[in-house]
Design an enzyme around this catalytic site. Structure first.
Site, PDB file in Angstrom:
ATOM      1  N   ASP A  12       0.807  -1.228   0.000  1.00 21.43           N
ATOM      2  CA  ASP A  12       0.000   0.000   0.000  1.00 21.43           C
ATOM      3  C   ASP A  12       0.836   1.273   0.000  1.00 21.43           C
ATOM      4  OD1 ASP A  12      -2.231  -1.654   0.119  1.00 21.43           O
ATOM      5  OD2 ASP A  12      -2.272  -1.620   2.303  1.00 21.43           O
ATOM      6  N   GLU A  13       1.998   1.208  -0.605  1.00 19.91           N
ATOM      7  CA  GLU A  13       2.900   2.364  -0.604  1.00 19.91           C
ATOM      8  C   GLU A  13       2.439   3.452  -1.572  1.00 19.91           C
ATOM      9  OE1 GLU A  13       3.837  -0.788  -1.135  1.00 19.91           O
ATOM     10  OE2 GLU A  13       5.335  -1.372   0.361  1.00 19.91           O
ATOM     11  N   LYS A  15       1.822   2.247  -4.992  1.00 18.22           N
ATOM     12  CA  LYS A  15       2.347   1.679  -6.249  1.00 18.22           C
ATOM     13  C   LYS A  15       1.406   1.966  -7.410  1.00 18.22           C
ATOM     14  CE  LYS A  15       2.406  -2.430  -4.330  1.00 18.22           C
ATOM     15  NZ  LYS A  15       2.050  -2.100  -2.934  1.00 18.22           N
ATOM     16  N   ASN A  37      -5.503 -10.161  -3.486  1.00 17.56           N
ATOM     17  CA  ASN A  37      -5.191  -9.574  -2.176  1.00 17.56           C
ATOM     18  C   ASN A  37      -4.681  -8.148  -2.367  1.00 17.56           C
ATOM     19  OD1 ASN A  37      -2.899 -10.573  -3.452  1.00 17.56           O
ATOM     20  ND2 ASN A  37      -1.936 -11.410  -1.631  1.00 17.56           N
ATOM     21  N   GLY A  39      -4.589  -4.288  -3.769  1.00 18.22           N
ATOM     22  CA  GLY A  39      -5.549  -3.229  -4.094  1.00 18.22           C
ATOM     23  C   GLY A  39      -4.736  -2.018  -4.493  1.00 18.22           C
ATOM     24  N   HIS A  40      -4.705  -1.721  -5.779  1.00 14.53           N
ATOM     25  CA  HIS A  40      -3.862  -0.635  -6.297  1.00 14.53           C
ATOM     26  C   HIS A  40      -4.759   0.505  -6.777  1.00 14.53           C
ATOM     27  CE1 HIS A  40      -0.351  -3.637  -7.120  1.00 14.53           C
ATOM     28  NE2 HIS A  40      -0.708  -3.588  -5.866  1.00 14.53           N
ATOM     29  N   GLN A 223       1.922  -6.148  -3.167  1.00 14.65           N
ATOM     30  CA  GLN A 223       2.385  -6.262  -1.780  1.00 14.65           C
ATOM     31  C   GLN A 223       3.686  -5.448  -1.594  1.00 14.65           C
ATOM     32  OE1 GLN A 223       1.224  -9.621  -3.238  1.00 14.65           O
ATOM     33  NE2 GLN A 223      -0.656  -8.641  -2.638  1.00 14.65           N
ATOM     34  N   THR A 238       2.703 -12.587   2.948  1.00 14.95           N
ATOM     35  CA  THR A 238       1.842 -13.213   1.954  1.00 14.95           C
ATOM     36  C   THR A 238       2.577 -14.452   1.419  1.00 14.95           C
ATOM     37  OG1 THR A 238       0.380 -12.787   0.083  1.00 14.95           O
ATOM     38  CG2 THR A 238       2.597 -11.823  -0.048  1.00 14.95           C
ATOM     39  N   LYS A 330       3.050  10.130  -0.613  1.00 17.85           N
ATOM     40  CA  LYS A 330       2.240  10.621   0.514  1.00 17.85           C
ATOM     41  C   LYS A 330       2.993  11.571   1.435  1.00 17.85           C
ATOM     42  CE  LYS A 330      -1.405   8.024   1.488  1.00 17.85           C
ATOM     43  NZ  LYS A 330      -2.383   6.939   1.755  1.00 17.85           N
ATOM     44  N   SER A 412       5.677  12.166  -4.286  1.00 18.74           N
ATOM     45  CA  SER A 412       4.246  12.324  -4.509  1.00 18.74           C
ATOM     46  C   SER A 412       3.639  13.064  -3.313  1.00 18.74           C
ATOM     47  CB  SER A 412       3.623  10.942  -4.698  1.00 18.74           C
ATOM     48  OG  SER A 412       2.228  11.040  -4.742  1.00 18.74           O
TER      49      SER A 412
HETATM   50  P1  GDP Z   1      -0.770   0.361  -3.506  1.00 19.06           P
HETATM   51  O1  GDP Z   1      -1.361  -0.908  -3.014  1.00 19.06           O
HETATM   52  O2  GDP Z   1       0.696   0.448  -3.247  1.00 19.06           O
HETATM   53  O3  GDP Z   1      -1.122   0.667  -4.931  1.00 19.06           O
HETATM   54  O4  GDP Z   1      -1.425   1.523  -2.625  1.00 19.06           O
HETATM   55  P2  GDP Z   1      -2.993   1.664  -2.255  1.00 19.06           P
HETATM   56  O5  GDP Z   1      -3.731   2.091  -3.451  1.00 19.06           O
HETATM   57  O6  GDP Z   1      -3.465   0.463  -1.524  1.00 19.06           O
HETATM   58  O7  GDP Z   1      -2.922   2.811  -1.161  1.00 19.06           O
HETATM   59  C1  GDP Z   1      -2.385   4.063  -1.442  1.00 19.06           C
HETATM   60  C2  GDP Z   1      -3.456   5.134  -1.136  1.00 19.06           C
HETATM   61  O8  GDP Z   1      -2.834   6.403  -1.065  1.00 19.06           O
HETATM   62  C3  GDP Z   1      -4.498   5.261  -2.223  1.00 19.06           C
HETATM   63  O9  GDP Z   1      -5.704   5.642  -1.634  1.00 19.06           O
HETATM   64  C4  GDP Z   1      -3.964   6.381  -3.111  1.00 19.06           C
HETATM   65  O10 GDP Z   1      -4.993   7.072  -3.815  1.00 19.06           O
HETATM   66  C5  GDP Z   1      -3.339   7.270  -2.086  1.00 19.06           C
HETATM   67  N1  GDP Z   1      -2.165   8.046  -2.532  1.00 19.06           N
HETATM   68  C6  GDP Z   1      -1.201   7.695  -3.423  1.00 19.06           C
HETATM   69  N2  GDP Z   1      -0.233   8.643  -3.467  1.00 19.06           N
HETATM   70  C7  GDP Z   1      -0.607   9.600  -2.585  1.00 19.06           C
HETATM   71  C8  GDP Z   1      -0.004  10.820  -2.124  1.00 19.06           C
HETATM   72  O11 GDP Z   1       1.083  11.204  -2.535  1.00 19.06           O
HETATM   73  N3  GDP Z   1      -0.688  11.532  -1.176  1.00 19.06           N
HETATM   74  C9  GDP Z   1      -1.885  11.127  -0.677  1.00 19.06           C
HETATM   75  N4  GDP Z   1      -2.465  11.884   0.253  1.00 19.06           N
HETATM   76  N5  GDP Z   1      -2.470   9.976  -1.074  1.00 19.06           N
HETATM   77  C10 GDP Z   1      -1.832   9.224  -1.987  1.00 19.06           C
HETATM   78  P1  IMO Z   2      -0.944  -4.201  -2.207  1.00 23.32           P
HETATM   79  O1  IMO Z   2      -0.495  -4.795  -3.509  1.00 23.32           O
HETATM   80  C1  IMO Z   2      -1.058  -4.538   2.132  1.00 23.32           C
HETATM   81  C2  IMO Z   2      -1.235  -8.564   3.799  1.00 23.32           C
HETATM   82  C3  IMO Z   2      -2.487  -8.955   4.541  1.00 23.32           C
HETATM   83  C4  IMO Z   2      -1.902  -9.906   5.586  1.00 23.32           C
HETATM   84  C5  IMO Z   2      -0.810 -10.621   4.794  1.00 23.32           C
HETATM   85  C6  IMO Z   2      -1.224 -11.967   4.233  1.00 23.32           C
HETATM   86  O2  IMO Z   2      -2.212  -3.456  -2.291  1.00 23.32           O
HETATM   87  O3  IMO Z   2       0.158  -3.435  -1.572  1.00 23.32           O
HETATM   88  P2  IMO Z   2      -2.786 -12.689   2.195  1.00 23.32           P
HETATM   89  O4  IMO Z   2      -4.234 -12.414   1.942  1.00 23.32           O
HETATM   90  O5  IMO Z   2      -1.884 -12.201   1.132  1.00 23.32           O
HETATM   91  O6  IMO Z   2      -2.524 -14.109   2.570  1.00 23.32           O
HETATM   92  O7  IMO Z   2      -2.463 -11.836   3.536  1.00 23.32           O
HETATM   93  O8  IMO Z   2      -0.471  -9.759   3.730  1.00 23.32           O
HETATM   94  N1  IMO Z   2      -1.441  -8.085   2.426  1.00 23.32           N
HETATM   95  C7  IMO Z   2      -1.328  -6.795   2.064  1.00 23.32           C
HETATM   96  N2  IMO Z   2      -1.132  -5.697   2.811  1.00 23.32           N
HETATM   97  N3  IMO Z   2      -1.147  -4.435   0.793  1.00 23.32           N
HETATM   98  C8  IMO Z   2      -1.328  -5.542   0.031  1.00 23.32           C
HETATM   99  O9  IMO Z   2      -1.291  -5.507  -1.313  1.00 23.32           O
HETATM  100  C9  IMO Z   2      -1.472  -6.781   0.668  1.00 23.32           C
HETATM  101  N4  IMO Z   2      -1.671  -8.044   0.222  1.00 23.32           N
HETATM  102  C10 IMO Z   2      -1.635  -8.824   1.313  1.00 23.32           C
HETATM  103  O10 IMO Z   2      -3.105  -7.851   5.151  1.00 23.32           O
HETATM  104  O11 IMO Z   2      -1.268  -9.173   6.596  1.00 23.32           O
HETATM  105 MG    MG Z   3      -2.914  -1.580  -1.797  1.00 23.38          MG
END
Ligand code: GDP
Ligand code: IMO
Ligand code: MG
Length: 423
Positions: A12-13, A15, A37, A39-40, A223, A238, A330, A412
């Site tokens: 959830d960085e 990406k 698993n 969520g981008h 991940q 994972t 972020k 960002s």
């Molecule tokens: P991913 O799994 O690495 O793709 O990240 P996620 O989508 O799960 O979580 C990142 C969250 O931060 C999302 O809600 C994005 O819309 C949001 N986001 C991404 N870049 C930034 C940023 O620079 N600032 C803020 N405030 N939100 C951001």
């Molecule tokens: P993205 O690609 C954050 C975590 C789960 C749990 C562990 C194992 O959006 O960054 P799993 O269902 O894979 O067996 O769960 O890994 N996890 C993530 N945490 N971002 C993800 O994906 C994740 N995918 C799995 O919360 O701790």
């Molecule tokens: Mg994510």
């Protein structure tokens, strides 16, 4: 140039945002591990898209997306993702999406087993409940069902009969649950195969042909490094290799063809699910940053745990992924903090650790050693270039560069496409 974007914390960085931007210059974007698993998030104008299996470049016209062999596919979830886009008039043609026939299929018994296994554990992992672990386990145990099997009724029948015999016995005898009838599952999965058939091919050949034609590839990590099955905070991880090595086995592309790895990190740290997290905030800051950063899981909606930036952790990711550039996401979430901490080591039983420890007990009980810097107390989302960032924000970034021994190329400061600095 073929590049990889690797999450370098616990996922959830950001990406999705970075990949959406960088893939504009690439011909192919390839997912190579994980499943739904992930969520981008990609934000376009006032619309937010969350991709679980589809690569984050899927919105770009004329670009090809690949789901390579290392990904585990829940066909029901994939078809839903495609249909949800169709409702928004985004139709995914077979020339735009290629799915490997070698991808393993997440079956209903995987999803159920994921939950049942968790319910039996004292130390829960906090999985996403998508059946990812049980599916990868079956792949290694050589009883998995692959996408190509959904196209062949005879093979699917024989595999499913074998598997249900064993799984149903486990359901009944270990968990006291009813098993699955063969017929319904067989016809459901054959139907998925029929729907997805036009997309299925040998993606390893497809990607390597593209490379031979001098097309450029973006590998989309899911991940993050510390959820990696080998290098993560095991067992709170994972079940795939989310580090750079996963690209080769997960897509059939040789290491010599990957030109550059970009580490994607948040300006602080988050984690969903259980497991050690040395720099985790206590309540007040936790609530403030969770709210400001909207830190709720893109897949499960669970509140994310938040903490300070951990340079020991990210430095380890830089080493094992051979990172050439950093993307810090972020930054804006820290805009209002008067003081910001950076973890530069851990202390445990009088010993100082400068490297990321392997021992679960050390990691779980280690006290972070912090360095404190002044915040910038200024909004950053619309500053434009690097030079316009507040001085203390630049100092923070440059300190991270020193600690991580790698340069920051992208910063960002908001979820939107234009809220980013290219340095
Ligand atoms: P991913 O799994 O690495 O793709 O990240 P996620 O989508 O799960 O979580 C990142 C969250 O931060 C999302 O809600 C994005 O819309 C949001 N986001 C991404 N870049 C930034 C940023 O620079 N600032 C803020 N405030 N939100 C951001
Ligand atoms: P993205 O690609 C954050 C975590 C789960 C749990 C562990 C194992 O959006 O960054 P799993 O269902 O894979 O067996 O769960 O890994 N996890 C993530 N945490 N971002 C993800 O994906 C994740 N995918 C799995 O919360 O701790
Ligand atoms: Mg994510």
């Amino acid at each position: 140039m073929n590049i990889a974007v690797i999450g370098s914390q616990w996922g959830d960085e950001g990406k999705g945002k970075l990949i959406d931007i960088l893939s504009q210059d690439k011909d192919l974007t390839v997912r190579y591990q994980g499943g739904n698993n992930a969520g981008h998030t990609v934000v376009v104008g006032d619309k937010e898209y969350i991709f679980h299996l589809l690569p984050s470049a899927i919105l770009h016209k004329g670009k090809v997306c690949v789901i390579a062999n290392g990904v585990v596919i829940d066909p029901k979830a994939l078809i839903k993702e495609m249909e949800d886009l169709k409702k928004q008039r985004i139709v995914i043609a077979p020339r735009k999406l290629k799915i490997s026939g070698r991808c393993h299929v997440v079956m209903p018994y995987h999803r159920i087993l994921d939950g049942l296994r968790e319910s039996k554990r004292k130390n829960k992992i906090g999985t996403t409940g998508r059946g990812i672990g049980p599916c990868y386990a079956d792949k290694v145990a050589r009883c998995g069902v692959r996408m190509v099997d959904l196209l062949n009724p005879r093979i699917l029948k024989s595999k499913l009969e074998d598997n249900l015999r064993e799984k149903n016995e486990i359901f009944r005898k270990v968990y006291g649950k009813r098993g699955f009838p063969f017929k319904a599952m067989y016809s459901e999965y054959l139907a998925y195969g029929k729907k997805l058939r036009p997309y299925v091919c040998d993606t390893a050949l497809f990607i390597n042909e593209a490379i031979d034609q001098k097309k450029s590839i973006l590998f989309e990590g899911a991940q993050g490094t510390f959820l990696d099955i080998d290098f993560g905070t095991y067992p709170f991880v994972t079940s795939s290799n989310s580090t750079v090595g996963g690209i080769c086995s997960g897509s059939g592309v040789a290491p010599t063809k990957i030109d550059k790895t970009i580490a994607c990190v948040k300006a602080y740290t988050t984690r969903v699910g259980e497991g050690p997290f040395p720099t985790e905030f206590s309540n007040t800051l936790m609530n403030e940053i969770r709210k400001k950063g909207n830190e709720f899981g893109a897949t499960t909606g669970r509140p994310r745990r938040c903490g300070w930036f951990d340079s020991v952790l990210v430095r380890y990711s830089v080493i094992i992924n051979g990172v050439a550039e950093l993307a810090i996401m972020k930054l804006d979430v820290l805009d209002e903090l008067p003081k910001i901490k950076i973890c530069i080591g851990y202390k445990y039983k009088g010993k100082t650790f400068k490297e990321f420890p392997m021992d679960f007990e050390v990691l779980s009980n280690a006290k972070p050693v912090y360095e404190e810097v002044d915040g910038w107390m200024t909004p950053t989302s619309h500053v434009g270039g690097y030079k316009n960032l507040p001085k203390n924000a630049r100092k923070y970034i440059e300190r991270l560069e020193q600690l991580l021994k790698v340069g920051v190329k992208y910063i960002s400061m908001g979820p939107k496409r234009d809220e980013i600095i290219f340095r």
